[in-house]
Motif scaffolding. Structure first.
Motif, short mmCIF file in Angstrom:
data_model
loop_
_atom_site.label_atom_id
_atom_site.label_comp_id
_atom_site.label_asym_id
_atom_site.label_seq_id
_atom_site.Cartn_x
_atom_site.Cartn_y
_atom_site.Cartn_z
N GLN A 472 78.93 24.94 33.60
CA GLN A 472 77.65 25.07 32.92
C GLN A 472 77.16 26.52 32.90
OE1 GLN A 472 77.58 22.36 31.00
NE2 GLN A 472 75.37 22.45 31.19
N LYS A 473 77.49 27.26 33.96
CA LYS A 473 77.13 28.70 33.99
C LYS A 473 77.84 29.43 32.87
CE LYS A 473 76.21 29.45 38.93
NZ LYS A 473 76.70 30.11 40.14
N ARG A 474 79.12 29.06 32.64
CA ARG A 474 79.86 29.70 31.54
C ARG A 474 79.24 29.33 30.20
NH1 ARG A 474 84.51 28.43 34.65
NH2 ARG A 474 84.88 26.54 33.42
N LYS A 475 78.88 28.06 30.08
CA LYS A 475 78.29 27.57 28.83
C LYS A 475 76.93 28.22 28.58
CE LYS A 475 77.17 23.27 26.43
NZ LYS A 475 77.05 21.80 26.55
N LEU A 476 76.18 28.44 29.67
CA LEU A 476 74.83 29.02 29.57
C LEU A 476 74.86 30.51 29.96
CD1 LEU A 476 72.98 26.05 31.30
CD2 LEU A 476 72.98 26.55 28.85
N GLU A 477 75.95 31.17 29.61
CA GLU A 477 76.18 32.56 30.03
C GLU A 477 75.03 33.49 29.63
OE1 GLU A 477 79.61 36.00 29.52
OE2 GLU A 477 79.99 33.98 28.78
N ASP A 478 74.46 33.29 28.47
CA ASP A 478 73.38 34.15 27.99
C ASP A 478 72.15 34.04 28.89
OD1 ASP A 478 72.07 35.92 26.10
OD2 ASP A 478 70.91 34.17 25.50
N GLU A 479 71.76 32.78 29.22
CA GLU A 479 70.61 32.58 30.11
C GLU A 479 70.87 33.16 31.50
OE1 GLU A 479 71.76 30.36 28.06
OE2 GLU A 479 70.14 29.18 27.12
N VAL A 480 72.09 32.91 32.01
CA VAL A 480 72.46 33.44 33.34
C VAL A 480 72.35 34.96 33.36
CG1 VAL A 480 74.41 33.76 34.94
CG2 VAL A 480 73.92 31.49 34.00
N SER A 481 72.85 35.59 32.29
CA SER A 481 72.82 37.05 32.20
C SER A 481 71.38 37.56 32.18
CB SER A 481 73.57 37.47 30.93
OG SER A 481 73.45 38.85 30.74
N ARG A 482 70.51 36.88 31.42
CA ARG A 482 69.11 37.32 31.33
C ARG A 482 68.37 37.14 32.66
NH1 ARG A 482 65.98 34.64 27.09
NH2 ARG A 482 67.53 33.00 26.97
N ILE A 483 68.68 36.05 33.37
CA ILE A 483 68.06 35.82 34.69
C ILE A 483 68.46 36.94 35.65
CG2 ILE A 483 68.09 34.32 36.73
CD1 ILE A 483 68.47 31.93 34.71
N ALA A 484 69.77 37.25 35.70
CA ALA A 484 70.27 38.30 36.60
C ALA A 484 69.68 39.65 36.23
CB ALA A 484 71.79 38.35 36.56
N GLU A 485 69.61 39.93 34.94
CA GLU A 485 69.08 41.21 34.46
C GLU A 485 67.61 41.39 34.85
OE1 GLU A 485 68.06 42.76 30.11
OE2 GLU A 485 70.19 42.28 30.33
N LEU A 486 66.83 40.32 34.68
CA LEU A 486 65.41 40.37 35.05
C LEU A 486 65.25 40.64 36.55
CD1 LEU A 486 62.33 39.82 34.44
CD2 LEU A 486 62.81 37.45 35.07
N GLN A 487 65.99 39.88 37.37
CA GLN A 487 65.84 40.05 38.82
C GLN A 487 66.33 41.43 39.26
OE1 GLN A 487 68.14 37.82 41.74
NE2 GLN A 487 66.23 37.06 42.62
N ASN A 488 67.39 41.92 38.64
CA ASN A 488 67.92 43.25 39.02
C ASN A 488 66.92 44.36 38.68
OD1 ASN A 488 70.25 42.09 39.96
ND2 ASN A 488 71.43 42.49 38.09
N GLU A 489 66.16 44.18 37.61
CA GLU A 489 65.15 45.18 37.26
C GLU A 489 64.03 45.20 38.29
OE1 GLU A 489 63.74 46.53 33.53
OE2 GLU A 489 64.98 45.08 32.45
#
Length: 537
Positions: A472-489
């Protein structure tokens, strides 16, 4: 401005010792004098009223000398003069001489200190309260202070000045900082606020000869209108006041005896001790050298040097040159309380932890133990980032989760299939309970085989759940990427923003509004982590 508060215990960034202190746990009450609430300061004021008048005169004279080459605001000048009066008391925070203030919490410490003095003035108008920033000029850990982080890049004082590894950092020459200035200037670009920061760096570090004078200028420029008083305690006249205590340290080793007992008690209660005391907690500071003093068989040695003294010689040296005796982390708090009419020390979790080791030492030396207050903590975000957070349906509290925990939680929530196999596991356990009953009635030797099969099948469900989550993480890769990007900022290097990011990164966006908002929003007596959302004008 939109703000939100999160209890410290829900951030996962504070130790059990600090959380228990904030909760006023009964077992910790013997380790401090009074808990930081406004009502308790009445008794603290009364107890500290015994502060000697002659010490006030020496303090004011020393401060006036330190400020002689600076543009002093009316508010700071007034506060320095007020320190001569018996009804004036200080609130202190201390900090290392980090390059260009280091991480953001430098501001939070000072803002907490200023704001507490204002609250005390409202509560006790018959008294005066002065915010003091104690510069840690006598520290000698150059590696801790020689850099700051901006826009994800490390700006480091690469060409270390002479004696950087041995001398007190306040004595270090500012030579070699021109290169840092060039890189910093290129990074922040142009504009009114960027130009102000470049000028501030230039005037602080390129127009002052040593790190003490540079930091004094910098902190004064940022906070002079708030009446902040900045102190460099590495002065002979101030050190004279400490002679009796330094003598006790050399001859009786009182700090070691008292704090060793205290650290044992803290260990017994299950807390990790912040600092372990040495037998003598003094350094010898002279001619570019700061090394600890060791006593062996009645003689005193300066570690890793040929310098040694008899008992008589070292006492003579102390009386003639008290400025050569530098307190370490265990003695600095006592030195502070001897030379200042102080009510409260404001520090981070690590600082409060080592202060909690010192109450019995203060009692043995007959010095009033101050109120201990945890500094404010905050996370600063832009409206744009906050909007991203809301679109991703992440609460502020969830932002403090470890990244894999946050992503797993959000993937489970937004997935169009159920990734939680709890129900299947419960059903499986029920089926195996029936098998256990059957095994009990037939052959008890069959129990082990049933148990092994249950463990195997539960483990199989766990593995399937993990594989489904991964898919599901692969399928929802865009959402996962945006979550990680937000937290990293918001959490650079997967740590608290306040411990990573330099104030200039936010100042270039919001200018002087940064400090005025912090002064308005940070309540030093509100024991919660604050999230501040800045919007562009």
């Amino acid at each position: 401005m939109p703000t939100e508060c999160i209890p410290y215990k829900e951030t996962n960034y504070f130790t059990e010792l600090i959380l228990d202190y904030l909760d006023e746990k009964e077992e910790l009450k013997t380790f401090y004098n009074r808990f930081p609430n406004l009502e308790n300061f009445r008794a603290q004021i009364e107890e500290k009223s015994s502060f000697p008048k002659e010490n006030r005169a020496i303090l004011v004279k020393a401060l006036k000398e330190q400020y002689s080459g600076l543009e002093v605001s009316e508010a700071t000048q007034s506060n320095i003069e007020a320190l001569q009066e018996e009804k004036t008391f200080t609130v202190v925070t201390g900090h290392q001489l980090n390059l260009f203030t280091g991480p953001l919490y430098f501001l939070y410490k000072i803002v907490s200190t200023i704001n507490l003095t204002r609250k005390l003035k409202q509560k006790y108008p018959e008294n005066n309260f002065v915010p003091v920033y104690w510069m840690a000029t006598e520290d000698h850990d150059f590696e801790e202070i020689n850099f700051f982080n901006l826009n994800g890049k490390k700006f480091q004082w690469a060409n270390a000045p002479k004696n950087a590894e041995n001398d007190a950092v306040g004595n270090l020459s500012t030579e070699g900082l021109e290169e840092v200035f060039k890189l910093f200037s290129a990074e922040i670009g142009g504009g009114k606020d960027a130009d102000y920061l470049k000028e501030l760096f230039k005037k602080s570090y390129l127009q002052h000869d040593n790190l003490t004078d540079a930091t004094l200028y910098l902190a004064n420029e940022l906070f002079k209108e708030e009446g902040l008083v900045i102190l460099d305690a590495q002065q002979k006249e101030l050190k004279k006041l400490f002679i009796p205590y330094a003598e006790n340290e050399l001859l009786e080793q009182i700090s070691h005896k008292t704090t060793t007992q205290t650290t044992e008690k803290l260990n017994e209660l299950g807390y990790n001790v912040q600092v372990n005391p040495r037998e003598i907690n003094l350094f010898y500071l002279n001619n570019g050298l700061r090394e600890r003093i060791i006593e062996r068989d009645g003689e005193y040695f300066v570690h890793e040097t040929e310098i040694k003294f008899s008992k008589k010689e070292i006492l003579k040296e102390l009386k003639e040159f008290p400025e050569r005796f530098s307190p370490n982390v265990m003695l600095r708090p006592l030195y502070q309380e001897v030379i200042l009419p102080n009510l409260c020390y404001i520090g981070g979790g690590g600082e409060i932890a080592y202060w909690l080791e010192l109450k019995d030492y203060f009692k043995a030396e007959n010095v009033v133990f101050p109120v201990l207050l945890l500094r404010n903590s905050a996370l600063i975000q832009s409206e744009k980032l906050d909007e991203k957070r809301r679109k991703l349906n992440i609460s502020h509290k969830e932002l403090f989760l470890k990244q894999h925990e946050l992503i797993n939680r959000k993937v489970r929530q937004i997935s169009n299939i159920d990734i939680d196999f709890s129900e299947q596991k419960e059903h499986l356990v029920e089926q195996f309970h029936q098998m256990y009953d059957l095994a009990e009635k037939t052959d008890k030797s069959f129990l082990g085989a049933v148990k092994a099969q249950e463990v195997k099948q539960l483990k199989g469900l766990d593995n399937l759940e993990k594989r489904l989550l991964k898919a599901q993480k692969r399928k929802l890769e865009d959402e996962v990427s945006r979550i990680a990007e937000l937290q990293n900022e918001l959490f650079p290097n997967k740590g608290l923003q306040e411990r990573q990011t330099n104030f200039s990164e936010i100042y270039t966006e919001y200018g002087s509004e940064l400090i005025s908002v912090l002064l308005k929003e940070l309540d030093p007596l509100q024991a919660e982590f604050k999230i501040l959302t800045f919007g562009k004008e």
